[in-house]
Motif scaffolding. Sequence first.
Motif, PDB file in Angstrom:
ATOM      1  N   LYS A 119       0.842  -1.188   0.000  1.00  0.00           N
ATOM      2  CA  LYS A 119       0.000   0.000   0.000  1.00  0.00           C
ATOM      3  C   LYS A 119       0.879   1.239   0.000  1.00  0.00           C
ATOM      4  O   LYS A 119       1.658   1.466   0.920  1.00  0.00           O
ATOM      5  N   VAL A 120       0.765   2.035  -1.047  1.00  0.00           N
ATOM      6  CA  VAL A 120       1.586   3.226  -1.189  1.00  0.00           C
ATOM      7  C   VAL A 120       1.085   4.318  -0.252  1.00  0.00           C
ATOM      8  O   VAL A 120      -0.121   4.561  -0.133  1.00  0.00           O
ATOM      9  N   ILE A 121       2.030   4.997   0.411  1.00  0.00           N
ATOM     10  CA  ILE A 121       1.710   6.105   1.307  1.00  0.00           C
ATOM     11  C   ILE A 121       1.885   7.406   0.523  1.00  0.00           C
ATOM     12  O   ILE A 121       3.005   7.738   0.103  1.00  0.00           O
ATOM     13  N   PRO A 122       0.812   8.163   0.293  1.00  0.00           N
ATOM     14  CA  PRO A 122       0.930   9.411  -0.482  1.00  0.00           C
ATOM     15  C   PRO A 122       1.848  10.413   0.228  1.00  0.00           C
ATOM     16  O   PRO A 122       1.790  10.578   1.443  1.00  0.00           O
ATOM     17  N   GLN A 123       2.699  11.090  -0.582  1.00  0.00           N
ATOM     18  CA  GLN A 123       3.619  12.075  -0.026  1.00  0.00           C
ATOM     19  C   GLN A 123       3.636  13.319  -0.911  1.00  0.00           C
ATOM     20  O   GLN A 123       3.408  13.244  -2.118  1.00  0.00           O
ATOM     21  N   ASN A 131      -2.781  -0.049  -4.213  1.00  0.00           N
ATOM     22  CA  ASN A 131      -3.054  -0.961  -3.109  1.00  0.00           C
ATOM     23  C   ASN A 131      -3.147  -2.372  -3.675  1.00  0.00           C
ATOM     24  O   ASN A 131      -4.150  -2.734  -4.292  1.00  0.00           O
ATOM     25  N   PHE A 132      -2.091  -3.169  -3.489  1.00  0.00           N
ATOM     26  CA  PHE A 132      -2.024  -4.515  -4.049  1.00  0.00           C
ATOM     27  C   PHE A 132      -2.103  -5.552  -2.931  1.00  0.00           C
ATOM     28  O   PHE A 132      -1.610  -5.343  -1.821  1.00  0.00           O
ATOM     29  N   ASN A 133      -2.729  -6.661  -3.256  1.00  0.00           N
ATOM     30  CA  ASN A 133      -2.740  -7.821  -2.369  1.00  0.00           C
ATOM     31  C   ASN A 133      -2.661  -9.074  -3.239  1.00  0.00           C
ATOM     32  O   ASN A 133      -3.578  -9.372  -4.002  1.00  0.00           O
ATOM     33  N   GLU A 134      -1.555  -9.784  -3.136  1.00  0.00           N
ATOM     34  CA  GLU A 134      -1.328 -10.970  -3.961  1.00  0.00           C
ATOM     35  C   GLU A 134      -1.029 -12.164  -3.065  1.00  0.00           C
ATOM     36  O   GLU A 134      -0.434 -12.021  -1.997  1.00  0.00           O
ATOM     37  N   ARG A 135      -1.449 -13.344  -3.528  1.00  0.00           N
ATOM     38  CA  ARG A 135      -1.216 -14.576  -2.783  1.00  0.00           C
ATOM     39  C   ARG A 135      -0.510 -15.586  -3.694  1.00  0.00           C
ATOM     40  O   ARG A 135      -0.967 -15.849  -4.808  1.00  0.00           O
ATOM     41  N   PHE A 136       0.593 -16.144  -3.190  1.00  0.00           N
ATOM     42  CA  PHE A 136       1.379 -17.123  -3.931  1.00  0.00           C
ATOM     43  C   PHE A 136       1.294 -18.463  -3.212  1.00  0.00           C
ATOM     44  O   PHE A 136       1.714 -18.575  -2.049  1.00  0.00           O
ATOM     45  N   TYR A 137       0.766 -19.471  -3.905  1.00  0.00           N
ATOM     46  CA  TYR A 137       0.605 -20.806  -3.318  1.00  0.00           C
ATOM     47  C   TYR A 137       1.818 -21.671  -3.624  1.00  0.00           C
ATOM     48  O   TYR A 137       2.522 -21.466  -4.623  1.00  0.00           O
ATOM     49  N   TRP A 138       2.057 -22.672  -2.762  1.00  0.00           N
ATOM     50  CA  TRP A 138       3.112 -23.656  -3.007  1.00  0.00           C
ATOM     51  C   TRP A 138       2.598 -25.061  -2.691  1.00  0.00           C
ATOM     52  O   TRP A 138       3.266 -25.864  -2.033  1.00  0.00           O
ATOM     53  N   ILE A 139       1.408 -25.365  -3.171  1.00  0.00           N
ATOM     54  CA  ILE A 139       0.846 -26.697  -2.951  1.00  0.00           C
ATOM     55  C   ILE A 139       1.690 -27.751  -3.661  1.00  0.00           C
ATOM     56  O   ILE A 139       1.956 -28.828  -3.127  1.00  0.00           O
ATOM     57  N   LYS A 140       2.137 -27.432  -4.874  1.00  0.00           N
ATOM     58  CA  LYS A 140       3.056 -28.302  -5.610  1.00  0.00           C
ATOM     59  C   LYS A 140       4.432 -27.650  -5.647  1.00  0.00           C
ATOM     60  O   LYS A 140       4.583 -26.448  -5.453  1.00  0.00           O
ATOM     61  N   THR A 141       5.445 -28.473  -5.936  1.00  0.00           N
ATOM     62  CA  THR A 141       6.818 -27.967  -5.897  1.00  0.00           C
ATOM     63  C   THR A 141       7.073 -26.890  -6.944  1.00  0.00           C
ATOM     64  O   THR A 141       7.936 -26.029  -6.760  1.00  0.00           O
TER      65      THR A 141
END
Length: 305
Positions: A119-123, A131-141
């Motif tokens: 989340k970028v803070i305005p200056q 505002n980013f929200n990412e999810r990285f899975y590792w169910i498989k190798t």
Amino acid sequence: MRGWFDAFRTEGGPTLYAYSNRTSVTCDVTTITIILVFLTIFFAFCIIFPGVRKERLSTFLTVSITLLTGMIICVCNQASGWESASGEIVSSYRAFSRDKIHAYMEVSVGLDHANVTLKVIPQHNRSLDINFNERFYWIKTSDLKDHYHKALSKGLPYPILTVAEYLSLDKEGFSWGRSYRTAGYYTGIILWSAFTTWLLSCLLLVTVPRYGAYLLAITGTLMGCASLMFYVLRPATPLILRFEDTAITFKLGWCFWVVLIIGCAVGVCGCIIATYDWVFPHRFSTILDLDFDTPYDRHVIIEDS
């Protein structure tokens, strides 16, 4: 000619949607759903509890501890709080760019995924809605490498790509992703075993309460073992994410401490109930018993025999 459907239209053109309707991620829907399910059951129990006339204390404590244990197991199985790192960073928005962004970044590690929030803070009176929200899975190798390549194709910000790159590397000592995947795999197995013993304890609490209490103690022991397993198999060298002049370090998160503390507390409660049943045989019971207060109560039968 103006009619009913001319609202917000300019000179007969289509409706102009000039406002932003994007909403940033504020909570984990799955976690909230699980908590609401268990709170609904507990609220229903509180409604009928004033009608309980006998074994009030043992009934209330048993139901409360049982529901709390089940909720913690289900939530921590899928939550992103086993390890976390957060802080304010200064970094480029994209690679090889001189433009810097001042942002708040948080990385949360679960048993089968890592969740990254930026989340970028305005200056200087600059209004940046990033505002980013990412999810990285590792169910498989191969999942982490696949997610990293997809992140490159999507053009995600450079800080998020940096996290994905750290986790996807698996050579020359860079094995944080592999360590987290191994720790999550074995911790998940133990937690699902704890969930199985918890279900059996719920079944026995309405048939033979003291055996249900014994299984509840086993459930607490398995929860403690799950935390211990994650602690042993987590990366020996904590992952440090460096951006320009700042760095954020990974530390044990709330899921680890909640599972450890609740597991130890449930194990101690089970041992206390076992000791009480050993000193005063067949005295521990709740209003949930199938044969509670019947003419052929099992306690009377046991004493007569």
